[in-house]
Every structure is written in C-alpha cells, then in structure tokens.
Design a protein around this motif. Structure first.
Motif, PDB file in Angstrom:
ATOM      1  N   THR A  20       0.845  -1.185   0.000  1.00 34.00           N
ATOM      2  CA  THR A  20       0.000   0.000   0.000  1.00 34.00           C
ATOM      3  C   THR A  20       0.886   1.242   0.000  1.00 34.00           C
ATOM      4  OG1 THR A  20      -0.094   0.136   2.410  1.00 34.00           O
ATOM      5  CG2 THR A  20      -1.775  -1.225   1.303  1.00 34.00           C
ATOM      6  N   GLY A  45      -9.014   1.596   7.107  1.00 34.88           N
ATOM      7  CA  GLY A  45      -9.422   2.901   6.609  1.00 34.88           C
ATOM      8  C   GLY A  45     -10.463   3.600   7.448  1.00 34.88           C
ATOM      9  N   MET A  57      -5.206  11.365  -9.560  1.00 37.05           N
ATOM     10  CA  MET A  57      -6.251  10.626  -8.842  1.00 37.05           C
ATOM     11  C   MET A  57      -7.123  11.633  -8.098  1.00 37.05           C
ATOM     12  SD  MET A  57      -5.908   7.559  -5.999  1.00 37.05           S
ATOM     13  CE  MET A  57      -5.092   6.444  -7.133  1.00 37.05           C
ATOM     14  N   PRO A  61      -7.372   9.963  -1.095  1.00 40.79           N
ATOM     15  CA  PRO A  61      -7.566   8.571  -0.660  1.00 40.79           C
ATOM     16  C   PRO A  61      -6.763   8.255   0.599  1.00 40.79           C
ATOM     17  CG  PRO A  61      -6.035   8.647  -2.488  1.00 40.79           C
ATOM     18  CD  PRO A  61      -6.547  10.051  -2.315  1.00 40.79           C
ATOM     19  N   SER A  62      -7.235   7.291   1.353  1.00 41.79           N
ATOM     20  CA  SER A  62      -6.476   6.824   2.532  1.00 41.79           C
ATOM     21  C   SER A  62      -5.313   5.970   2.048  1.00 41.79           C
ATOM     22  CB  SER A  62      -7.369   6.025   3.471  1.00 41.79           C
ATOM     23  OG  SER A  62      -7.971   4.943   2.787  1.00 41.79           O
ATOM     24  N   SER A  63      -4.146   6.277   2.535  1.00 39.15           N
ATOM     25  CA  SER A  63      -2.937   5.582   2.068  1.00 39.15           C
ATOM     26  C   SER A  63      -2.885   4.133   2.523  1.00 39.15           C
ATOM     27  CB  SER A  63      -1.686   6.317   2.544  1.00 39.15           C
ATOM     28  OG  SER A  63      -1.652   6.391   3.956  1.00 39.15           O
ATOM     29  N   THR A  65      -5.303   1.977   2.409  1.00 42.17           N
ATOM     30  CA  THR A  65      -6.129   1.103   1.566  1.00 42.17           C
ATOM     31  C   THR A  65      -5.823   1.257   0.079  1.00 42.17           C
ATOM     32  OG1 THR A  65      -7.893   2.761   1.479  1.00 42.17           O
ATOM     33  CG2 THR A  65      -8.021   1.105   3.231  1.00 42.17           C
ATOM     34  N   THR A  66      -4.911   2.147  -0.252  1.00 46.30           N
ATOM     35  CA  THR A  66      -4.607   2.420  -1.664  1.00 46.30           C
ATOM     36  C   THR A  66      -3.334   1.689  -2.079  1.00 46.30           C
ATOM     37  OG1 THR A  66      -5.591   4.623  -1.451  1.00 46.30           O
ATOM     38  CG2 THR A  66      -4.178   4.225  -3.375  1.00 46.30           C
ATOM     39  N   THR A  69       1.436   1.920  -6.960  1.00 45.23           N
ATOM     40  CA  THR A  69       1.662   1.440  -8.328  1.00 45.23           C
ATOM     41  C   THR A  69       2.913   2.080  -8.902  1.00 45.23           C
ATOM     42  OG1 THR A  69       0.255   3.188  -9.243  1.00 45.23           O
ATOM     43  CG2 THR A  69      -0.800   1.071  -8.735  1.00 45.23           C
TER      44      THR A  69
END
Length: 919
Positions: A20, A45, A57, A61-63, A65-66, A69
């Motif tokens: 993640t 999260g 993006m 976003p919460s880091s 749960t992401t 890539t």
C-alpha cells in the motif's frame, strides 16, 4: 520479489509490488499519521488520518487502503491535507479527553504537577495511563492541532476492572477498531467487538460480559494495539516511559517468542512482545503478563542453604560448594544422577552434562521436559530423516495449503502456532484436526476427526493406505529420496477399512476424505503435540507422521514438513547440548565408540561408555537403588504433594542437591539448596522448536546472592580438581559449544545480536537453515518404517469403563514453578474439574457441578463434574496438573516417555463436600 518505483514527497522510492502507499512510505522513512492501521492487520481505513494526495487521482484517498503502483506520485504533507486531517482529528477527539494532548504546557510539565481531573474520568497529563507513550499525542503533534473548535462530549462510562490483567476505560476509546481486529484476525477469538451502531457505537463484549466470560485468552494483543489507553495493563498502569528496553527470549514454551523487557529504575516494569521474531508482535498470556511477578516473588531463594542436624541454615557459597565438592567424590559413576529442568540456557545445559560425564563419570544425565514429551520426536526424526528438529520455520505455516493438526490443542499449548494456523485458514488453507477432544480450532477446520485415544497409528496408516491405493503418493520423491518403501507398503495391508473403523471409531469415509485432502492440497504441514508423543507407542506415532510426510513429498519445500511442538522452554536446546541420557552433544550416541572418542578428545578426559538412566528410570523408585547422590536443577516434579514412595526415596538419598529459584517440597528434603538466577538475570541462549538459537540477555541486577546455573556448576567442578570448567562469561561456553556441535559452528553472541540463527549453521558466513532436507536427508535417504498397531496398555473394562485423557492449561506450564507465582494466573488457571459427555452423566446419575470421585488403578481424586460435548461418550478429560496421581506410569520402551494420554478410570458421585478444597 518484484519491485515498483514511485515518488513520495519529491523523493523516488522503491517498494515491493502489492504494498500500500502507507507501507511504501513507511519503508522510505516517511511518516504518515494513522490511528487505525497496524502492520499485522488488513487495511481498515476507519480513522482517515492517513489521507494523501496522488497525482492523476481524484480526492484524498487513505494511504492504508490504496495500492502503490509503478510511477505513482504521492504527496503526504500539503497544507490542504493537514487542514483535512485537523478536521478529522477534532471529530475523533470530541469524545476523547483531549486536554493532555493539546495542552501548551505538556512539554515542560513537572513530574508531579496536578493534571485536570473530572470525577471518574481520566483527562489530564498525570492521570493518563499512557503518559509519555501515547500514540494519539504523537498524531496530534504531527498534525499541529493546538486547539479544539468542537465541544468535548464525555461518555461518563465506568472503568471496567472485572477481569485479570486488563483495565478497560472506554472513555478513552477512539473507535479505531484495532483491538477488535487483532482479536478477530490474528488471534481468532473475537472476545471483543463493536457494540451498538452509529453515534452509540462502542467497543465491548457480547452482553457486557467480563473478558474472562467472553472467551478472552488474555494475550494482551488488544492492549498492545490500543493507541489511546482505553485498554491498559493493570500492573503497568501509570508507568510512563521506560528507561531501557532489553530484548530477550520468553522463558515459557518452546516457540521462542521475542520479548522486550521494559526497565525502569533498574527493575522490570513490564514485558511486551517484539515485532521481530517468530511471534511478530504477539504473545500468550504468560509471556505478556507473567514475566515480572515470578522474578520478584518474595519466595525467591536468595542465599545458599545447608541442612545441619536436621535444621536448614543459611550458608556462604564457599561453604556450600566446598561441602558439595567434598561429598560428590564419594558418588561417582552409577551412584550419581543429574536432572535438568526448564530454567536453563544452552550454556547451562552444556556445562551440566559435561560435569556429569567428565567430573562424575556418569551418563545418568537427563532433562525432564524432553523426556516427558519430546523424546519420541527425537528418536523418530533421527530414524526417519537422520536429524531431529522441526523441518521448517514456524512463519511458513501461514502459507500452507493444508494443515494436519494432530494431538495438540494449540490454543492452550502454543498460541503463537494457533495464530499462524488462523493466518493460513484466512488465506484458504484446509485445516484437518485429529483430536479426541473438540478444541477451539475446530471452528476453523474443514475436517475434524474424533478418534478413540491411542488409535493414532491405525488411523494414520489407514490414511496412507488410501493415498497409495488412489495413486496420490509422490512416487518420484519416494524413488529418488527414500528407502524401505516396499516393506512399508506391505505393512499397509494390515490396516483394512473394517480394522480402522473398529480400532479408531472413525467412519472409513472420513478417513478417505482427509487422506485425499492432505495428499492433494500442497504444500502441506503436519503439526503435532503431546497428544501424539505421550503414549506407550509414542515413538511409533511420530514415525507414522514421518511416513505420511515422505509418502506425499511434503518435505524439503517451503510451507511443508513436520512441526513437533515442544511444551516447555529450551527442550530442544537441552537435547542439542546432550543433556539427555542416550546422547552426547550433537546427538552422538553414548553407546558408540565414535561418539565416545570424539568427546574424549574435545574434553581431554576418559568417558564412561555405560548407557545412562533416563528421568523415567531415575524416578522409578523401585528400579534405581544404586543412585545415592541426586543433583536437581530446577523442579522436575509435577506432584503437589509428593507421593509417599517418592518422598521416602528422596529422604533416603545420601546427598540431595537442589539448585533452583524457588523453594519446593523437594528443596525441603535437600541437604544443600543453591539459589539460581532467573532468565532475566543472566546472559545466554535458548534454542526454539524451529531450531533457532536466540539470545537471552541480563536485564536486571541479580536478586540476592543467586548465581547462573553454569557458574555454580563450574565452581563445584573446579573445587573437585576438574579442568575445562574455567569460563568468565557464557559467550566463552558458546565458543566451546561451536567446536563440539558442528550445527552450531557458525553461531556466536556477536552474530546473534542481529537476530536468531537456525541450525545447521556450519560457518560464520552462513545465514542459518530455515528449511531442512531441500535436496537430501541427513542420513542420505529418508527411511520408511513398517508399523504395526499396538493398543494402549490400559483399556477400559467393567471395573474402569471410561478413558481419561489429559490436557494442558493455557495459564499454567507443567510443574507450575513460575506460573503459580502469578496471582491472576492462579485465578484463571484450571479448576479441579473432570469433563464428561452428557450421555455418560445420564448413565452415572450425575449433574453438572456435582462432586464426583474419579478413580484409576493408582489413586482417586474428588473433583467437580463439568458436563460438555467437547469429549465423546466414554471419554473424560482432566488437566494433567490435577490428574497426575491417576495416570498410567507405563513408558514407551524406546523413548522412555510416560503414557499420560490414556488411562482407564471410573467415576462415582460423592457427597464429601467438606473434603473438596479449592475446586
């Protein structure tokens, strides 16, 4: 492992594929605040504090749960992100006493200045149990929250002190969910959960029960996970920051968990599981909460004692060692015996067996725990594979496709193994359980077989018959790497379906089902405990498991192999060091000229070639009249009180030396008592069940005038004129061990500072061996053994119609030497009960809770009846600590291990209420 590259806050960083964003940032040394995330748990999260901005993006976003890539560009600390975090944090703190977290004086607050207090609530600096170690405060500081715009809404909940070890103050709870998730995901118990919903949501137990009544195992994982002080260790409450953190190895079971001893004012304040090592941040109740109390227990022996004219008097070390050295010269060879217990390091064991063999010219040296549980594994694994020991690392269990768990209730015996099993099941592994008793893990199993006690060989050979008949055997592995397959295959013919059903009580279709599952689902592991080894045919039971692993090719590969579970600390090290009657160090047989010659050369002495007596032989009071002098290190005896025969024999000894931390019934009979140091007061090493040699570190000053075991023995040896016993510290003993044991040749204290090493470790450049036999076995080829079924020696009849099986307790360890010193463990420990199936109590006219008399051919006990379906009809179960006077003393002729698991008994209702004490 495949890697990806991404940019975090302008710096290019490399992370493993599948990580993640939060994990990638942590690996790169970038701090992202979070309160709900924990590395061992799945992403949740919930707190949203770990939000980040990712180019291309939308949103934040919460880091946690992401997924990270390749080529991703991440910003973690922009002005907008911090503003959003402050808003989220205010909402979290609106129901938490936040004054200490945002107080402008917190950095310069004096040690005893008053904090802000309200009735029944913790709200100020010096009334917070997490003062100085508060994760929540760290997040507040990083985000820069200096004042609150939201009003604080106190919950005004009572503080719950209704269970041992742990206080629960849900006024401090921030609903991060870490405690709930660690209990469910890592421990598999779910003793605590979210209660209610929406704005009324709280963490708690079902129906408001106490932790004890909710099934809590008191491992402390929830306490360690809690970031806010809502769950706190009662004994360490208000402790604040520690002065020093000393990493060491747990002294309880053989798993080798790594602990951090928190030292404050030169005393142990608490113990906490280390994120490193086999336990990965977890511990059992003993390792988490039962370290400090025994060490500082008021009953600790602090000075040597000598019995003079039937009176025990305090003496000096000089007096006692002179007396022992003088008297022992009269009892060499067969008249002398030395028994070690589980308080010893590898260095202690090595010196003890060297003393017995070199100085006393006796092979009557043995180790209690190894003899009473591990010996069948030792003999069977050597016969089958050429070397003893767990074939793979414990961490590999979590990636197995199939787990065969037989003869072990790991929830009580080895909770860390249980956590690894849960991990595998969560990934989709098939769990097969074979146990006469329904254990907690049956809830997670794909198959559970409840055979008649003592039928293991028949059942396992039946499984192998299916595997051979249905062409599920790994014939290429067998042909290339094994021998004696033809004779083994011929022996399978005796195990027909009808015979298996008659002997085991298991339907043949179930045998076929689990045989197919184990053979097809690879890689597969076999985990077994004392339910396999503590039998008259315990060695054959383990040989059958070795046959099964070879038959399916489940050896030499990751997440496969055989896992013998060792109940007590450093039992493996005792065997490695040669503190057993049959073997010198390195498992060199005493009765061979090659082994004798090797150690005569190393130790520069002449050795006795006569086989020694085992623990079982020595304590068979009718078989050892030649023993005149007995040296006991630790307390090897279960019984409380001592049986009359044993007491009389001990009293008749001409010299009884007891070397221990605590007084006992045996020490009261001793001529000399020597106080020894606890594991926290000495340096050394332990060897775990997975063959890992790990450091034990001196954390505190020695209590009283006690000394390490090796130092006491060396002092006596030198007074007796022996050479080769002069050591200034235990690292020098390890240097000698590396010359005596090739598997330890590459091990040194310097190397162990960076973590444990698994033997074989043949040189200083070797990184240790996690998987045994990847290419060939230690004896060249694995050896199949053709087995015959042997019934247990004591089967039920008209006089004794029930079979008694024995279990171990999560809260006590065998002789209870340490655990009995912990008050809350005594509260949780096993009650004097016998578990009986409802069908049997109906026949006996017994009700749940009735006082009953349990009788065997050796004795009787008054206990309470507990009516339960965890045992099958015709089977009853008791804790071994309680049932010891009933059990069958017959021993396995090969391993000399007693048959603790099968005993014929009868049960009668009794009305002797006034004679039933402490039930």
């Amino acid at each position: 492992m495949e890697k990806i590259t991404l940019t975090i806050d302008g710096e290019e960083t490399v992370a493993k594929k599948g990580a993640t964003v939060l994990e990638a940032a942590k690996e790169a040394g970038v701090y992202i605040p979070t309160l709900c995330n924990q590395s061992s748990l799945s992403p949740f999260g919930a707190c949203r504090l770990c939000i980040v901005q990712i180019e291309k993006m939308r949103g934040f976003p919460s880091s946690c749960t992401t997924p990270a890539t390749n080529g991703m560009v991440v910003h973690t600390n922009t002005t907008r992100i911090q503003e959003l975090r402050r808003g989220l944090l205010e909402m979290i703190l609106s129901e938490h006493p936040y004054f200490c977290a945002i107080c402008e004086r917190r950095e310069r607050c004096e040690a005893f200045s008053p904090g802000i207090q309200k009735t029944s609530m913790v709200v100020g600096c010096h009334t917070c149990p997490k003062k100085g170690i508060c994760e929540l405060q760290k997040v507040v500081e990083y985000i820069g929250l200096n004042n609150m715009s939201l009003t604080y809404h106190p919950r005004e909940l009572p503080i719950l002190r209704d269970s041992p070890f742990i206080d629960r103050d849900y006024n401090l709870c921030i609903l991060c969910g870490r405690c709930v998730r660690v209990c469910h995901e890592s421990i598999g118990v779910s003793a605590i959960a979210f209660t209610y919903r929406g704005s009324k949501a709280l963490v708690g137990t079902a129906f408001g029960h106490s932790l004890q009544d909710s099934g809590c195992q008191f491992c402390g994982a929830c306490v360690d996970a809690c970031p806010s002080g809502s769950l706190i260790e009662r004994a360490a409450k208000w402790k604040g920051e520690y002065d020093q953190l000393i990493p060491t190895t747990c002294p309880y079971c053989g798993i080798g968990c790594q602990l951090n001893l928190e030292i404050k004012n030169n005393k142990i304040d608490a113990s906490a599981p280390s994120e490193d090592g086999v336990n990965q941040g977890l511990a059992c109740v003993k390792g988490r909460f039962a370290i400090k109390e025994p060490i500082y227990h008021p009953s600790r022996l602090k000075s040597p004692l000598i019995k003079r004219n039937e009176k025990v008097e305090t003496a000096t070390w000089e007096e006692t060692t002179n007396l022992i050295a003088d008297k022992l010269t009269n009892y060499k060879s067969d008249q002398f015996a030395l028994i070690c217990s589980d308080t010893c390091t590898n260095e202690d064991y090595y010196i003890a067996q060297k003393f017995a063999r070199v100085v006393m010219k006796s092979n009557n040296i043995d180790h209690k725990s190894s003899r009473l549980s591990h010996s069948p594994s030792l003999f069977s694994l050597i016969q089958s594979f050429g070397s003893p020991g767990m074939t793979n690392s414990i961490s590999e269990i979590g990636n197995a496709a199939c787990i065969l768990l037989i003869g072990s209730n790991t929830s009580s015996d080895n909770p860390i193994i249980r956590a690894n099993i849960i991990k595998a099941v969560n990934k989709g592994a098939k769990l097969i359980i074979i146990n006469p008793r329904r254990i907690n893990l049956c809830h997670f199993s794909s198959s559970w077989l409840q055979p008649l006690p003592g039928s293991d060989v028949a059942l396992l050979m039946g499984m192998m018959q299916v595997i051979v008949d249905e062409n599920l055997a790994d014939l290429s592995f067998i042909e290339e790497r094994c021998e004696n397959f033809g004779e083994f295959k011929e022996a399978l013919r005796n195990f027909t379906p009808d015979f298996i059903e008659k002997v085991s009580g298991i339907d043949w279709k179930q045998v076929v089902e689990i045989a197919r599952t184990y053979a097809r689902q690879k890689p597969g592991v076999i985990i077994y405990g004392t339910g396999i080894t503590q039998h008259f045919h315990g060695t054959n039971n383990v040989l059958a498991l070795c046959n099964l692993a070879m038959l399916t090719g489940n050896l030499g590969n990751p997440s496969s192999g055989i896992y013998p579970l060792e109940g007590e600390n450093n039992a493996h090290g005792a065997c490695d060091m040669g503190a057993v009657a049959e073997f010198y160090p390195d498992y060199q047989p005493v009765n061979t000229e090659a082994g004798k010659a090797k150690y005569e050369k190393i130790w520069e002495c002449t050795l006795n070639s006569e086989p020694g007596m085992t623990f079982s032989d020595i304590f068979n009071t009718e078989a050892n009249p030649q023993i005149k002098a007995l040296y006991l290190i630790g307390n090897p005896i279960f019984n409380h009180p001592l049986p009359d025969k044993l007491r009389n024999w001990l009293q008749e000894l001409e010299l009884l030396i007891v070397q221990d931390c605590f007084p006992s019934e045996i020490s009261q009979l001793a001529h000399v008592v020597l106080p020894t140091s606890s594991f926290a007061e000495k340096d050394g090493t332990f060897t775990s069940a997975e063959r890992k040699v790990q450091r034990v570190r001196k954390a505190i000053r020695t209590i009283g005038d006690s000394k390490p075991d090796w130092q006491i023995i060396c002092q006596i040896a030198e007074k007796m004129g022996a050479k080769g016993f002069h050591f200034d510290n235990p690292s020098q003993i390890m240097e000698e061990i590396t010359t005596a044991i090739p598997n330890y040749s590459g091990i040194s204290y310097e190397r162990l500072e960076n973590g444990g090493l698994q033997w074989p470790c043949p040189n200083s450049n070797h990184q240790g061996t996690s998987i045994l036999y990847p290419d060939n076995f230690a004896n060249g080829k694995g050896k199949f053994t053709a087995l015959k079924y042997q019934p247990s020696t004591e089967l039920p009849d008209n006089n004794y119609p029930l079979i008694l099986i024995t279990e171990y307790s999560l809260y006590h360890l065998y002789t209870e030497v340490l655990t009995s010193k912990v008050r809350d463990l005594e509260m949780l420990g096993p009650k004097k009960i016998v578990e009986i199936n409802p069908n049997d109590v109906t026949k006996l006219g017994i009700n749940d809770g009735d006082l009953v008399k349990v009788s065997s051919r050796r004795g009787e006990l008054n206990v309470r009846a507990k009516v339960t379906e965890v045992v099958a009809p015709g089977i009853v179960s008791m804790n071994l600590h309680i049932a010891e006077s009933l059990i069958n003393p017959i021993i396995d002729p090969i391993s000399k291990t007693p048959e603790f698991k099968v005993c014929a008994v009868k049960i009668e209702k009794t009305s002797l209420e006034n004679k039933c004490i402490n039930l």
